[in-house]
Design a protein around this motif. Structure first.
Motif, PDB file in Angstrom:
ATOM      1  N   ALA A 110       3.476  17.358 -11.151  1.00 26.73           N
ATOM      2  CA  ALA A 110       2.107  16.939 -10.852  1.00 26.73           C
ATOM      3  C   ALA A 110       1.773  15.662 -11.620  1.00 26.73           C
ATOM      4  N   PRO A 111       2.449  14.565 -11.305  1.00 25.37           N
ATOM      5  CA  PRO A 111       2.232  13.330 -12.065  1.00 25.37           C
ATOM      6  C   PRO A 111       0.935  12.606 -11.752  1.00 25.37           C
ATOM      7  N   LEU A 112       0.238  13.035 -10.705  1.00 26.04           N
ATOM      8  CA  LEU A 112      -0.974  12.331 -10.288  1.00 26.04           C
ATOM      9  C   LEU A 112      -2.231  13.081 -10.712  1.00 26.04           C
ATOM     10  N   GLY A 113      -2.127  13.845 -11.792  1.00 23.19           N
ATOM     11  CA  GLY A 113      -3.258  14.662 -12.228  1.00 23.19           C
ATOM     12  C   GLY A 113      -4.391  13.864 -12.825  1.00 23.19           C
ATOM     13  N   HIS A 114      -4.181  12.563 -13.075  1.00 25.25           N
ATOM     14  CA  HIS A 114      -5.251  11.719 -13.594  1.00 25.25           C
ATOM     15  C   HIS A 114      -5.219  10.403 -12.809  1.00 25.25           C
ATOM     16  N   ASP A 115      -5.766   9.335 -13.341  1.00 27.14           N
ATOM     17  CA  ASP A 115      -5.902   8.094 -12.577  1.00 27.14           C
ATOM     18  C   ASP A 115      -4.541   7.519 -12.185  1.00 27.14           C
ATOM     19  N   PHE A 116      -4.472   7.049 -10.951  1.00 23.84           N
ATOM     20  CA  PHE A 116      -3.236   6.459 -10.450  1.00 23.84           C
ATOM     21  C   PHE A 116      -3.580   5.377  -9.445  1.00 23.84           C
ATOM     22  N   CYS A 117      -2.598   4.578  -9.072  1.00 25.59           N
ATOM     23  CA  CYS A 117      -2.801   3.543  -8.055  1.00 25.59           C
ATOM     24  C   CYS A 117      -1.523   3.363  -7.259  1.00 25.59           C
ATOM     25  N   THR A 118      -1.636   2.707  -6.113  1.00 19.54           N
ATOM     26  CA  THR A 118      -0.476   2.352  -5.307  1.00 19.54           C
ATOM     27  C   THR A 118      -0.453   0.839  -5.134  1.00 19.54           C
ATOM     28  N   ILE A 119       0.730   0.272  -5.172  1.00 24.35           N
ATOM     29  CA  ILE A 119       0.905  -1.162  -4.971  1.00 24.35           C
ATOM     30  C   ILE A 119       2.102  -1.370  -4.057  1.00 24.35           C
ATOM     31  N   SER A 120       1.891  -2.138  -3.005  1.00 29.28           N
ATOM     32  CA  SER A 120       3.004  -2.477  -2.116  1.00 29.28           C
ATOM     33  C   SER A 120       3.637  -3.774  -2.600  1.00 29.28           C
ATOM     34  N   LEU A 121       4.961  -3.797  -2.652  1.00 30.39           N
ATOM     35  CA  LEU A 121       5.686  -5.001  -3.057  1.00 30.39           C
ATOM     36  C   LEU A 121       5.998  -5.912  -1.872  1.00 30.39           C
ATOM     37  N   SER A 122       5.515  -5.552  -0.696  1.00 26.77           N
ATOM     38  CA  SER A 122       5.710  -6.412   0.471  1.00 26.77           C
ATOM     39  C   SER A 122       4.721  -7.568   0.411  1.00 26.77           C
ATOM     40  N   ASP A 123       5.236  -8.783   0.523  1.00 26.32           N
ATOM     41  CA  ASP A 123       4.376  -9.972   0.487  1.00 26.32           C
ATOM     42  C   ASP A 123       4.141 -10.553   1.886  1.00 26.32           C
ATOM     43  N   LEU A 124       4.344  -9.728   2.919  1.00 27.82           N
ATOM     44  CA  LEU A 124       4.079 -10.200   4.279  1.00 27.82           C
ATOM     45  C   LEU A 124       2.590 -10.447   4.495  1.00 27.82           C
ATOM     46  N   MET A 125       1.738  -9.592   3.912  1.00 32.31           N
ATOM     47  CA  MET A 125       0.294  -9.694   4.113  1.00 32.31           C
ATOM     48  C   MET A 125      -0.441 -10.168   2.862  1.00 32.31           C
ATOM     49  N   THR A 126       0.199 -10.045   1.697  1.00 32.52           N
ATOM     50  CA  THR A 126      -0.440 -10.379   0.423  1.00 32.52           C
ATOM     51  C   THR A 126       0.449 -11.347  -0.349  1.00 32.52           C
ATOM     52  N   PRO A 127      -0.100 -12.464  -0.840  1.00 31.50           N
ATOM     53  CA  PRO A 127       0.721 -13.405  -1.613  1.00 31.50           C
ATOM     54  C   PRO A 127       1.341 -12.732  -2.834  1.00 31.50           C
ATOM     55  N   TRP A 128       2.583 -13.111  -3.143  1.00 34.11           N
ATOM     56  CA  TRP A 128       3.274 -12.479  -4.262  1.00 34.11           C
ATOM     57  C   TRP A 128       2.531 -12.684  -5.586  1.00 34.11           C
ATOM     58  N   GLU A 129       1.866 -13.812  -5.753  1.00 36.58           N
ATOM     59  CA  GLU A 129       1.118 -14.068  -6.987  1.00 36.58           C
ATOM     60  C   GLU A 129       0.031 -13.011  -7.191  1.00 36.58           C
ATOM     61  N   VAL A 130      -0.596 -12.605  -6.103  1.00 33.54           N
ATOM     62  CA  VAL A 130      -1.638 -11.567  -6.190  1.00 33.54           C
ATOM     63  C   VAL A 130      -1.008 -10.224  -6.557  1.00 33.54           C
ATOM     64  N   ILE A 131       0.138  -9.934  -5.952  1.00 29.30           N
ATOM     65  CA  ILE A 131       0.819  -8.670  -6.248  1.00 29.30           C
ATOM     66  C   ILE A 131       1.208  -8.607  -7.723  1.00 29.30           C
ATOM     67  N   GLU A 132       1.710  -9.712  -8.285  1.00 25.64           N
ATOM     68  CA  GLU A 132       2.089  -9.740  -9.703  1.00 25.64           C
ATOM     69  C   GLU A 132       0.886  -9.452 -10.601  1.00 25.64           C
ATOM     70  N   LYS A 133      -0.262 -10.035 -10.267  1.00 26.25           N
ATOM     71  CA  LYS A 133      -1.478  -9.781 -11.059  1.00 26.25           C
ATOM     72  C   LYS A 133      -1.851  -8.300 -11.016  1.00 26.25           C
ATOM     73  N   ARG A 134      -1.722  -7.707  -9.866  1.00 29.33           N
ATOM     74  CA  ARG A 134      -2.060  -6.280  -9.728  1.00 29.33           C
ATOM     75  C   ARG A 134      -1.091  -5.410 -10.530  1.00 29.33           C
ATOM     76  N   LEU A 135       0.178  -5.771 -10.519  1.00 26.22           N
ATOM     77  CA  LEU A 135       1.162  -5.024 -11.303  1.00 26.22           C
ATOM     78  C   LEU A 135       0.824  -5.082 -12.789  1.00 26.22           C
ATOM     79  N   SER A 136       0.516  -6.275 -13.286  1.00 24.69           N
ATOM     80  CA  SER A 136       0.187  -6.429 -14.704  1.00 24.69           C
ATOM     81  C   SER A 136      -1.083  -5.663 -15.060  1.00 24.69           C
ATOM     82  N   ALA A 137      -2.079  -5.744 -14.193  1.00 29.26           N
ATOM     83  CA  ALA A 137      -3.344  -5.059 -14.475  1.00 29.26           C
ATOM     84  C   ALA A 137      -3.162  -3.546 -14.469  1.00 29.26           C
TER      85      ALA A 137
END
Length: 554
Positions: free
Chosen positions: A474-501
């Motif tokens: 049960a690893p999702l018992g508290h706050d969690f998020c999902t991030i897609s590493l596909s940059d087809l729809m989202t610029p990679w720079e934005v994805i990197e910021k989300r990963l760091s945050a």
């Protein structure tokens, strides 16, 4: 039977028989005892509770098992013959077909259909069906009843050998052979009267042939009460029963007009739609053509023309256009029983279905029902294959990976043509899948585009995120998020910021689309960004092909 029938099997032998019989029962599902059935649309763990649940949902049940199991499961629930769902028992060898409950709610007809496929005689025990081959309170397709409770007195008289009086004011061209009128004992002035009529029967039992089409025109966003009041007043003035209505008809631009949809639902008849060209072709038969209507929608009539288009060339207008403040109504009648499927087209429907990771036990019952109801299935070939036997008898529209926009546009076009379409995604269709693209394409379509008039629904599914979590604890018992590493729809720079945050915020992170043939470096970069904020000992779970034979969780 308005709900999808369910075959219930306890082992693979019964399941194989069910699959064979499903070919003659459109929209049926196979529910199988999980311990013994390897290929069920819906697996279940406990037999009697599952049968009780289906019965309580008013689902017609075809149980391939002993009658004793069914009787013990449903005995205390079978208390009202007028409301009970259809239940049919079939011997595992296909040697017997017995309608146990709901004989006059579809079980007898279903048993006869199944027995014919098996080449055996159905064990129909209801008196009228057994002796005369029909039941007055469950007439054949194309006929409806008034005051069904009054049917038992007429049937009792027939069974006792008493005479009944028949009053028939319907056209000679209407098929009544199913009633075998020449074989019934009749007498003018008899106590019990069987009426065959399109007129209302306020005080007694009557059979009504469905020979009438109601044409409706309306301003946008007209009140539903106004439309229904207009229909009722027009029927009353013409002395026509609601039970004789075969369909409501209108211009296809009214496909999403709530008031017209609600009127059809209230009258329990389909709404059939016609193009402006089809309605314009009816202008020579229209009583009140209108240039104003032509300028507005491209045809000289809606209500009258739709009613006439519905009844076809042999029918005629019996009530010209009647008007309320914001709606119009006309009535046309045919000299034969009408089948709504032969008129125009149906309202299209698109259901976006998430089927989960692949294991049928993780697929929501609503997802199974949506697929069973569909005429057409659209999706990536692997996802359609995961449906197994549930896809049998459906028109498949297979697509390879990619071409998502083309896939969704094709599903919308099919629905706009009047099909009942299921757009299939794995997992949850609203999470990195087809759901958002459907609504995006609809939103970008013009205001008059047919896609804007479609009924669209979504059925949620278990996502890969949930499936992977369930496999490890049960690893999702508290706050969690999902991030897609596909940059087809989202610029990679934005994805990197989300990963760091996300890493800095100490969220449990689920990474979707980690690698592909084109994306070879993003996953390594994601690891670097996360390690800037997390210790190297942070647990990492890699899950592949969840819920399938090739599942791997590392």
């Amino acid at each position: 039977m308005s709900k999808n029938p369910v075959f219930v099997a306890l082992n693979n032998t019964g399941a194989q028989l069910a699959r064979r019989l499903m070919a003659v029962v459109p929209g049926a599902e196979l529910h199988g005892f999980a311990k013994r059935v390897s290929d069920a649309d819906v697996p279940f763990a406990r037999v009697q509770p599952h049968i009780r649940e289906l019965y309580s949902q008013e689902r017609p049940v075809i149980a391939i098992m002993s009658t004793g199991i069914i009787i013990r499961a449903l005995g205390d629930l079978a208390v009202d013959k007028h409301s009970e769902a259809a239940v049919v028992a079939i011997g595992e060898a296909g040697q017997s077909v017995v309608p146990l409950l709901g004989g006059h709610n579809g079980a007898n007809k279903l048993a006869a259909l199944l027995a014919n496929e098996l080449g055996v005689a159905p064990a129909i025990t209801t008196a009228g069906d057994g002796r005369f081959g029909f039941a007055l309170d469950e007439p054949v397709r194309g006929w409806r009843v008034s005051n069904p409770d009054a049917a038992k007195d007429i049937m009792a008289a027939l069974l006792a050998g008493d005479a009944i009086q028949i009053k028939d004011d319907t056209a000679d061209t209407i098929d009544k052979t199913w009633l075998a009128l020449d074989e019934l004992k009749t007498e003018d002035g008899a106590e019990h009267v069987l009426s065959l009529t399109e007129a209302p029967a306020p005080d007694g039992f009557a059979l009504h042939p469905q020979t009438v089409v109601i044409g409706i025109g309306a301003e946008r966003n007209v009140d539903a009460g106004e439309v229904m009041e207009l229909i009722e007043a027009t029927l009353a003035a013409a002395n026509i029963s609601k039970a004789s209505i075969a369909a409501i008809a209108s211009l296809d631009l009214k496909e999403n007009e709530t008031a017209i949809l609600e009127a059809a639902a209230t009258l329990e008849v389909p709404l059939r739609l016609f193009t402006k060209a089809a309605l314009e072709a009816e202008t020579p038969r229209v009583a009140e053509p209108s240039e104003i209507v032509f300028k507005a929608v491209g045809c000289h009539s809606v209500a009258e023309a739709a009613a006439l288009a519905g009844v076809g060339g042999e029918g005629s207008l019996v009530v010209p256009k009647a008007k309320s403040k914001r709606a119009t109504c006309a009535i046309a009648q045919a000299p034969i029983i009408l089948d709504a499927h032969d008129m125009g087209r149906a309202c299209g429907r698109l259901t976006i279905v998430g089927i989960g990771p692949g294991y049928t036990g993780w697929r929501a019952p609503d997802a199974t029902s949506a697929v069973a109801e569909a005429t057409d299935l659209v999706g990536y070939s692997l996802y359609l294959d995961l449906l197994g036997g549930l896809a049998d008898g459906k028109t498949r529209h297979d697509y390879p990976l990619g071409e998502e926009t083309e896939r969704v546009a094709h599903a919308l076009d099919l629905a706009a043509a009047g099909k009942c379409v299921a757009l299939i995604s794995s997992g949850d269709a609203g999470i990195y899948a087809m759901g958002s693209l459907v609504f995006e394409l609809i939103d970008h379509a013009g205001d008059d585009h047919p896609w804007r008039r479609l009924a669209v629904a979504m059925v949620p599914g278990i996502s890969a995120l949930q499936a992977a979590a369930a496999r490890i604890g049960a690893p999702l018992g508290h706050d969690f998020c999902t991030i897609s590493l596909s940059d087809l729809m989202t610029p990679w720079e934005v994805i990197e910021k989300r990963l760091s945050a996300a890493a800095a915020g100490d969220f449990v992170i689920a990474l979707y689309n980690p690698v592909s043939k084109r994306r070879r470096t993003q996953f390594e970069t994601a690891k670097e960004r996360i390690l800037e904020h997390r210790p190297p000992a942070t647990p990492v779970i890699i899950a592949r092909n969840l819920g399938r034979d090739t599942e791997r969780v590392s």
